[in-house]
Design a protein around this motif. Structure first.
Motif, PDB file in Angstrom:
ATOM      1  N   LYS A   1       0.834  -1.214   0.000  1.00 26.91           N
ATOM      2  CA  LYS A   1       0.000   0.000   0.000  1.00 26.91           C
ATOM      3  C   LYS A   1       0.869   1.265   0.000  1.00 26.91           C
ATOM      4  CE  LYS A   1      -2.232   2.829   3.448  1.00 26.91           C
ATOM      5  NZ  LYS A   1      -1.237   3.412   4.328  1.00 26.91           N
ATOM      6  N   ASN A   2       1.848   1.304   0.900  1.00 27.97           N
ATOM      7  CA  ASN A   2       2.591   2.560   1.020  1.00 27.97           C
ATOM      8  C   ASN A   2       3.529   2.814  -0.154  1.00 27.97           C
ATOM      9  OD1 ASN A   2       1.189   3.303   3.263  1.00 27.97           O
ATOM     10  ND2 ASN A   2       2.749   2.664   4.738  1.00 27.97           N
TER      11      ASN A   2
ATOM     12  N   TYR B   1      -0.545  13.901  -0.730  1.00 31.07           N
ATOM     13  CA  TYR B   1       0.520  14.925  -0.794  1.00 31.07           C
ATOM     14  C   TYR B   1       1.609  14.584  -1.812  1.00 31.07           C
ATOM     15  CZ  TYR B   1       2.902  12.250   3.049  1.00 31.07           C
ATOM     16  OH  TYR B   1       3.483  11.310   3.849  1.00 31.07           O
TER      17      TYR B   1
ATOM     18  N   PRO C   1       2.907  16.871  10.744  1.00 31.19           N
ATOM     19  CA  PRO C   1       3.265  18.047   9.937  1.00 31.19           C
ATOM     20  C   PRO C   1       3.906  17.647   8.607  1.00 31.19           C
ATOM     21  CG  PRO C   1       4.845  17.736  11.738  1.00 31.19           C
ATOM     22  CD  PRO C   1       3.763  16.702  11.930  1.00 31.19           C
ATOM     23  N   ILE C   2       3.923  18.587   7.657  1.00 22.82           N
ATOM     24  CA  ILE C   2       4.629  18.304   6.389  1.00 22.82           C
ATOM     25  C   ILE C   2       5.713  19.369   6.147  1.00 22.82           C
ATOM     26  CG2 ILE C   2       2.747  16.999   5.314  1.00 22.82           C
ATOM     27  CD1 ILE C   2       2.169  19.525   3.612  1.00 22.82           C
ATOM     28  N   ASP C   3       6.182  19.944   7.254  1.00 17.84           N
ATOM     29  CA  ASP C   3       7.183  21.007   7.136  1.00 17.84           C
ATOM     30  C   ASP C   3       8.442  20.560   6.374  1.00 17.84           C
ATOM     31  OD1 ASP C   3       7.342  19.399   9.578  1.00 17.84           O
ATOM     32  OD2 ASP C   3       9.124  20.568  10.063  1.00 17.84           O
ATOM     33  N   LEU C   4       8.832  19.292   6.539  1.00 16.73           N
ATOM     34  CA  LEU C   4      10.066  18.848   5.874  1.00 16.73           C
ATOM     35  C   LEU C   4       9.879  18.714   4.364  1.00 16.73           C
ATOM     36  CD1 LEU C   4      11.115  16.145   8.482  1.00 16.73           C
ATOM     37  CD2 LEU C   4      12.119  18.414   8.176  1.00 16.73           C
TER      38      LEU C   4
ATOM     39  N   SER D   1      12.038  11.330   7.341  1.00  9.62           N
ATOM     40  CA  SER D   1      10.619  11.143   6.996  1.00  9.62           C
ATOM     41  C   SER D   1      10.469  10.408   5.663  1.00  9.62           C
ATOM     42  CB  SER D   1       9.971  12.529   6.907  1.00  9.62           C
ATOM     43  OG  SER D   1       8.890  12.529   6.011  1.00  9.62           O
ATOM     44  N   VAL D   2       9.620   9.381   5.666  1.00  4.57           N
ATOM     45  CA  VAL D   2       9.338   8.626   4.438  1.00  4.57           C
ATOM     46  C   VAL D   2       8.710   9.566   3.402  1.00  4.57           C
ATOM     47  CG1 VAL D   2       7.956   6.740   3.460  1.00  4.57           C
ATOM     48  CG2 VAL D   2       8.945   6.503   5.745  1.00  4.57           C
ATOM     49  N   GLY D   3       7.653  10.261   3.831  1.00 10.53           N
ATOM     50  CA  GLY D   3       6.906  11.120   2.910  1.00 10.53           C
ATOM     51  C   GLY D   3       7.778  12.227   2.336  1.00 10.53           C
TER      52      GLY D   3
ATOM     53  N   ASP E   1       3.753   0.860  12.197  1.00 13.35           N
ATOM     54  CA  ASP E   1       2.490   0.330  11.660  1.00 13.35           C
ATOM     55  C   ASP E   1       2.171  -1.069  12.193  1.00 13.35           C
ATOM     56  OD1 ASP E   1       2.405   2.653  10.204  1.00 13.35           O
ATOM     57  OD2 ASP E   1       3.162   1.743   8.368  1.00 13.35           O
TER      58      ASP E   1
ATOM     59  N   ILE F   1       7.714   7.133  16.797  1.00 13.72           N
ATOM     60  CA  ILE F   1       7.414   7.804  15.518  1.00 13.72           C
ATOM     61  C   ILE F   1       6.161   8.674  15.656  1.00 13.72           C
ATOM     62  CG2 ILE F   1       7.044   7.492  13.026  1.00 13.72           C
ATOM     63  CD1 ILE F   1       9.680   6.218  13.874  1.00 13.72           C
ATOM     64  N   TYR F   2       5.085   8.066  16.142  1.00 16.91           N
ATOM     65  CA  TYR F   2       3.834   8.809  16.393  1.00 16.91           C
ATOM     66  C   TYR F   2       3.478   8.604  17.855  1.00 16.91           C
ATOM     67  CZ  TYR F   2       3.402   9.028  11.353  1.00 16.91           C
ATOM     68  OH  TYR F   2       3.636   9.272  10.025  1.00 16.91           O
TER      69      TYR F   2
ATOM     70  N   ARG G   1      -4.431   0.852  11.297  1.00 17.92           N
ATOM     71  CA  ARG G   1      -3.745  -0.233  12.037  1.00 17.92           C
ATOM     72  C   ARG G   1      -4.408  -0.529  13.374  1.00 17.92           C
ATOM     73  NH1 ARG G   1      -1.465  -1.773   7.322  1.00 17.92           N
ATOM     74  NH2 ARG G   1      -0.409   0.031   6.407  1.00 17.92           N
TER      75      ARG G   1
HETATM   76  N1  EPU Z   1       7.424  14.461  10.305  1.00 19.99           N
HETATM   77  C1  EPU Z   1       7.647  15.786  10.560  1.00 19.99           C
HETATM   78  N2  EPU Z   1       7.628  16.648   9.503  1.00 19.99           N
HETATM   79  C2  EPU Z   1       7.419  16.250   8.237  1.00 19.99           C
HETATM   80  C3  EPU Z   1       7.191  14.893   7.982  1.00 19.99           C
HETATM   81  C4  EPU Z   1       7.203  14.013   9.041  1.00 19.99           C
HETATM   82  O1  EPU Z   1       7.827  16.197  11.704  1.00 19.99           O
HETATM   83  O2  EPU Z   1       7.422  17.091   7.328  1.00 19.99           O
HETATM   84  C5  EPU Z   1       7.455  13.488  11.402  1.00 19.99           C
HETATM   85  C6  EPU Z   1       6.105  12.792  11.606  1.00 19.99           C
HETATM   86  O3  EPU Z   1       5.220  13.563  12.384  1.00 19.99           O
HETATM   87  C7  EPU Z   1       6.533  11.502  12.270  1.00 19.99           C
HETATM   88  C8  EPU Z   1       7.896  11.220  11.636  1.00 19.99           C
HETATM   89  O4  EPU Z   1       8.329  12.450  11.073  1.00 19.99           O
HETATM   90  O5  EPU Z   1       6.725  11.716  13.646  1.00 19.99           O
HETATM   91  C9  EPU Z   1       7.916  10.179  10.540  1.00 19.99           C
HETATM   92  O6  EPU Z   1       6.876  10.473   9.612  1.00 19.99           O
HETATM   93  P1  EPU Z   1       6.968  10.076   8.080  1.00 19.99           P
HETATM   94  O7  EPU Z   1       6.987  11.307   7.267  1.00 19.99           O
HETATM   95  O8  EPU Z   1       8.076   9.094   7.903  1.00 19.99           O
HETATM   96  O9  EPU Z   1       5.573   9.363   7.872  1.00 19.99           O
HETATM   97  P2  EPU Z   1       4.641   9.456   6.606  1.00 19.99           P
HETATM   98  O10 EPU Z   1       5.466   9.495   5.388  1.00 19.99           O
HETATM   99  O11 EPU Z   1       3.596  10.492   6.805  1.00 19.99           O
HETATM  100  C10 EPU Z   1       4.581   6.883   6.214  1.00 19.99           C
HETATM  101  C11 EPU Z   1       3.506   5.860   6.088  1.00 19.99           C
HETATM  102  C12 EPU Z   1       2.887   5.587   7.453  1.00 19.99           C
HETATM  103  C13 EPU Z   1       3.987   5.137   8.406  1.00 19.99           C
HETATM  104  C14 EPU Z   1       5.110   6.178   8.446  1.00 19.99           C
HETATM  105  C15 EPU Z   1       6.281   5.755   9.301  1.00 19.99           C
HETATM  106  C16 EPU Z   1       2.655   6.280   3.890  1.00 19.99           C
HETATM  107  C17 EPU Z   1       1.557   6.776   3.042  1.00 19.99           C
HETATM  108  N3  EPU Z   1       2.481   6.349   5.184  1.00 19.99           N
HETATM  109  O12 EPU Z   1       3.932   8.051   6.697  1.00 19.99           O
HETATM  110  O13 EPU Z   1       1.965   4.534   7.255  1.00 19.99           O
HETATM  111  O14 EPU Z   1       3.444   4.972   9.691  1.00 19.99           O
HETATM  112  O15 EPU Z   1       5.584   6.425   7.117  1.00 19.99           O
HETATM  113  O16 EPU Z   1       6.835   4.586   8.816  1.00 19.99           O
HETATM  114  O17 EPU Z   1       3.665   5.795   3.391  1.00 19.99           O
HETATM  115  C18 EPU Z   1       0.059   3.278   7.708  1.00 19.99           C
HETATM  116  O18 EPU Z   1       0.327   2.609   6.699  1.00 19.99           O
HETATM  117  O19 EPU Z   1      -0.818   2.930   8.557  1.00 19.99           O
HETATM  118  C19 EPU Z   1       0.792   4.507   7.950  1.00 19.99           C
HETATM  119  C20 EPU Z   1       0.365   5.450   8.783  1.00 19.99           C
END
Ligand code: EPU
Length: 421
Positions: A23-24, A98, A125-128, A165-167, A307, A329-330, A373
């Motif tokens: 999915k991701n 996003y 947040p999506i600041d990064l 951050s993955v995203g 997850d 992480i969360y 989850r």
């Molecule tokens: N974060 C920031 N700023 C940012 C981006 C992230 O502070 O700009 C923080 C987040 O708040 C978090 C940490 O960085 O504390 C990691 O977040 P990340 O960006 O890695 O998470 P994500 O990309 O939003 C993906 C998965 C999540 C999974 C996380 C961690 C997708 C679509 N989602 O989220 O999957 O939990 O990585 O591995 O790929 C799920 O499948 O249930 C799910 C939530």
């Protein structure tokens, strides 16, 4: 109309379950296809989940043609792509909308979209992501719920991510593929889904090196074209079935798995005393007897996945003794614990931590999937509980698990899906 899942517990499971495409990875691969200005991208192994339906709606809104010749096969043709302002309701349905930011910014140097939605897991947040776009030369404005990001041109730069951050890693990668010059992402996330996206982009003509390590280098190219891509198996779906097997299976083969992707879970299950047989592309698990408690700390890949923290918590209610789960992480991802308490679990919460005392029998009741989850953790609970567990807000589960009830029924579970008025 909403649906509930009714699970009659304590029917032993047996057989083979085949894991679907990740999915991701999928939710990033689909937006990535619009970077092609020369021909369609064909993707196989696409899971049947509602997040894909939401992304397909966004593709249609952007005037992209999507064909589904067979189950799990998407042919996405962005030839007539239009850079619309993304105010479609599907944006709110999933976080991964996003990825259209990075993809549209790369293609058109401008994107306008509302705040993405998705599971509530505490602040996300999506600041990064935005910091990365700015480093490539874009300006970011946020007014009245809309992001407006634009650049005269995108120019490669060195970007250090404060958090891996993955995203943000994927989004910056998407924008940087069509930037001028070299972009380096330092402290990049290393999740397997990032490698999958980089592999597809490279086959589309991008020049990305280092995906899967913490330094990714992207040499910008002029254009990308079509390709064919097969999605990697979903390590979180695999992990969920491994936990289900450890909780309730006489014996279960979890097929189409990359064992390396679930190594941290395999290690925890073995510590708990579960029998895990690992083969090249599948694992075989039997219900654990006299499960031992373990401590778990969620970490970026290859550490223990956040997850899987929620479904594993249900298994820990069946271990004899005290387990401590620390979520890094969360830190607010604990709503499932309140639902599990309703079923008889003994869980104490303190900041970023849950303490699970077992073994406690679980008893069926009405519970709510507050996020994807959490839903998985309640399914595990329903399968081991005495009596019937009714899980509300199943749409959260349908966002990310391909045919979960059908796959479990084939393994011997007693599950019905009921429409509620
Ligand atoms: N974060 C920031 N700023 C940012 C981006 C992230 O502070 O700009 C923080 C987040 O708040 C978090 C940490 O960085 O504390 C990691 O977040 P990340 O960006 O890695 O998470 P994500 O990309 O939003 C993906 C998965 C999540 C999974 C996380 C961690 C997708 C679509 N989602 O989220 O999957 O939990 O990585 O591995 O790929 C799920 O499948 O249930 C799910 C939530």
């Amino acid at each position: 109309m909403t649906q509930v899942l009714k699970i009659e517990g304590q029917h032993p499971l047996k057989g083979t379950v085949r894991i679907s495409g990740s999915k991701n990875a999928t939710v990033a691969l689909i937006p990535a296809t619009i970077l092609s200005s020369q021909g369609p991208v064909s993707i196989i192994g696409v899971p049947h989940i509602s997040d894909v339906e939401s992304l397909n709606q966004l593709l249609s809104f952007l005037n992209v043609e999507v064909a589904t010749p067979t189950e799990g096969h998407l042919i996405i043709d962005p030839t007539n792509l239009k850079n619309m302002s993304l105010d479609h309701p599907a944006v709110n349905k999933l976080r991964a909308s996003y990825y259209f930011m990075g993809a549209l910014l790369g293609r058109f140097k401008e994107v306008k979209m509302k705040m993405p939605g998705g599971c509530y897991l505490g602040p996300r947040p999506i600041d990064l992501h935005l910091k990365g776009f700015e480093a490539l030369g874009a300006s970011v404005e946020y007014t009245q719920g809309y992001y407006h990001i634009k650049a005269e041109k995108l120019i490669g730069n060195k970007i250090f991510l404060d958090i891996s951050s993955v995203g943000a890693t994927i989004n910056i990668m998407l924008a940087a593929t069509l930037a001028q010059g070299r972009t380096t992402i330092e402290n990049a996330a290393k999740e397997p889904e990032i490698i999958d996206v980089a592999n597809m982009l490279n086959r589309m003509g991008a020049n990305i090196k280092g995906a899967g390590t913490n330094v990714i280098t992207i040499e910008g190219v002029d254009h990308l074209g079509g390709t064919f891509h097969e999605i990697i198996p979903d390590r979180i779906e695999a992990g969920t079935y491994m936990i289900i097997a450890a909780a309730a299976a006489e014996e279960m083969m979890i097929d189409n798995v990359i064992p390396q992707h679930v190594e941290s879970l395999i290690s925890k299950l073995k510590d708990m005393g579960v029998s895990v047989e690992v083969e090249k592309d599948h694992v075989i698990i039997k219900k654990g007897q006299n499960l031992k408690p373990v401590d778990v700390k969620t970490l970026p890949y290859p550490g223990f996945a956040t997850d899987l923290q929620q479904p594993l918590t249900t298994l820990l209610t069946q271990a004899h003794g005290e387990s401590i789960v620390n979520e890094t992480i969360y830190t607010e991802r604990f709503k499932h614990c309140l639902e599990l308490q309703r079923l008889g679990a003994n869980i104490t919460l303190s900041p970023a931590t849950s303490i699970i005392k077992g073994a406690t029998p679980l008893f069926g009741d009405h519970v709510t999937a507050t996020d994807l989850r959490c839903g998985a953790s309640l399914v595990v609970a329903g399968l081991i509980a005495q009596g019937t567990t009714t899980i509300h807000d199943v749409y959260h589960i349908d966002r990310g698990y391909d045919e979960l009830d059908q796959k479990l029924i084939a393994l011997g579970a007693k599950i019905t899906r009921v429409d509620l008025e």
